[in-house]
Design a protein around this motif. Sequence first.
Motif, PDB file in Angstrom:
ATOM      1  N   ARG A   1      -5.315   7.238  -4.901  1.00 44.36           N
ATOM      2  CA  ARG A   1      -3.855   7.137  -4.266  1.00 44.36           C
ATOM      3  C   ARG A   1      -3.769   8.490  -3.760  1.00 44.36           C
ATOM      4  O   ARG A   1      -4.292   9.445  -4.313  1.00 44.36           O
ATOM      5  CB  ARG A   1      -2.869   6.748  -5.003  1.00 44.36           C
TER       6      ARG A   1
ATOM      7  N   GLU B   1      -2.153   4.058  -0.645  1.00 48.02           N
ATOM      8  CA  GLU B   1      -3.697   3.614  -0.718  1.00 48.02           C
ATOM      9  C   GLU B   1      -4.043   4.252   0.638  1.00 48.02           C
ATOM     10  O   GLU B   1      -3.529   4.416   1.730  1.00 48.02           O
ATOM     11  CB  GLU B   1      -3.876   2.273  -1.017  1.00 48.02           C
TER      12      GLU B   1
ATOM     13  N   GLY C   1       0.833  -1.087   0.158  1.00 51.04           N
ATOM     14  CA  GLY C   1      -0.090  -0.019   0.214  1.00 51.04           C
ATOM     15  C   GLY C   1       0.867   1.251   0.038  1.00 51.04           C
ATOM     16  O   GLY C   1       0.110   2.349  -0.052  1.00 51.04           O
TER      17      GLY C   1
END
Length: 145
Positions: free
Chosen positions: A118, A141, A33
């Motif tokens: 994002r 993220e 992430g």
Amino acid sequence: MTTDAYLAAIDRLRLRDFPAGPARSAMVESGPGFHIAGLRVSQEFWDADLAEVAEAAEEFEAELTALVQALSLRWGEPESFDLADHLERSARGLPVPPPLDTLCGYVPRMHGWRVQGRWIGVGVGQGDRELPFQLLVAVGEGEPR
């Protein structure tokens, strides 16, 4: 590097897939992430006088300002993310989610945008007076808080 080179590096990082586990390559640290990259890193300041450190700080802040202006033309005005609370939590041994656990040790605040699912953050920091200044970008993220 120039602002255009920073923008190209940010675009590459923004489009890069996140790994399933921790990974490091050249100036990029990644994990599930997130990605963090040093766009520019100064020399260390072990024997530097205060004027040299101040000059480097001004130079890095000027580069950050130019980069924030360029990114703002693309994505609008940034949000400001203060990382001091995360640093305090980390210092007390409390959990801080990645990549904020790494970022808070170097960057006191970041300018950030949300783009295509994002978040992108940029900031300048120095882990300690003797350590290098770093112009950092982070891509992640979820929420960067």
